[in-house]
Scaffold this motif. Structure first.
Motif: not given
Length: 229
Positions: A66-69, A72-73, A77-79, A104-105
């Protein structure tokens, strides 16, 4: 325990650092944690986590996600899917050779977002070769940091260069082998003896490598390799 040997230097060696001055400029702006991939638990969290994020702890994996911007989700996920695909090709100890990183943010407890570069590698691997525990570092990036479209990288910690998933220079396996040995500091003669090829053949490979990478020297190529993702 061998009581006939004086282990004081090991039990308490802090006095050996008494004359060493503090260098706060070298203290990295980062925090780290140990993540259990079996249970999705955070087994250890450095104290600096609170300093940079404002949170006292990471409650669970849902809290972390939930902290991920929101923007940038998908990138994260792709990474992670790329990492899983890569690691699934490895066996046992090979996992420890590689680390992964991308940026990421994340949202702080104050409600603002900060850019972090996430780096992690295996800390523990199970009998099937699965990375069961990892140590994860989050390095804070400057406020004005702008991420490249794709800054994902898998790093070979032994060869000290990125793993290039797309061979943009079209090097052969033999040429990559020679590149690695040149970067390690081996001469053409030493490479010749190591892989049982003539120095003339090694010289030809060297010329082809520089030509394919449009490099004047191997120092230039070495610098290029650090930025090829």
């Amino acid at each position: 325990m061998n009581n006939n040997f004086n282990w004081d230097f090991w039990v308490d060696h802090t006095h050996l650092l008494e004359d060493r001055e503090e260098n706060l400029k070298r203290v990295p702006k980062r925090y780290y944690f140990i993540f259990n991939a079996y249970t999705n638990d955070f087994e250890y969290l450095s104290s600096s986590f609170t300093k940079f994020t404002g949170y006292d702890s990471l409650i669970n994996i849902e809290h972390f996600l939930d902290m991920i911007h929101p923007d940038d989700v998908q990138y994260c996920a792709d990474c992670e899917l790329k990492i899983i695909k890569f690691l699934n090709q490895l066996y046992f100890e090979d996992n420890f050779q590689f680390s992964t990183e991308y940026s990421y943010r994340i949202k702080t407890n104050l409600g603002n977002y900060i850019f972090i570069r996430q780096k992690y590698h295996a800390l523990e691997v199970d009998s099937k070769g699965f990375m069961s525990k990892s140590i994860v570092f989050h390095e804070l990036l400057p406020n004005d940091y702008v991420r490249q479209e794709d800054d994902f990288i898998i790093y070979d910690r032994i060869k000290n260069r990125p793993v290039i998933s797309q061979n943009i220079y079209n090097f052969t396996n033999r040429e990559w082998e020679i590149v690695d040995m040149i970067v390690e500091g081996l001469s053409s003669k030493e490479i010749s003896l190591k892989i049982n090829l003539s120095e003339y053949t090694i010289g030809t490979h060297r010329k082809n490598i520089l030509s394919k990478s449009n490099s004047s020297t191997f120092l230039e190529l070495s610098k290029k390799l650090k930025y090829v993702f």
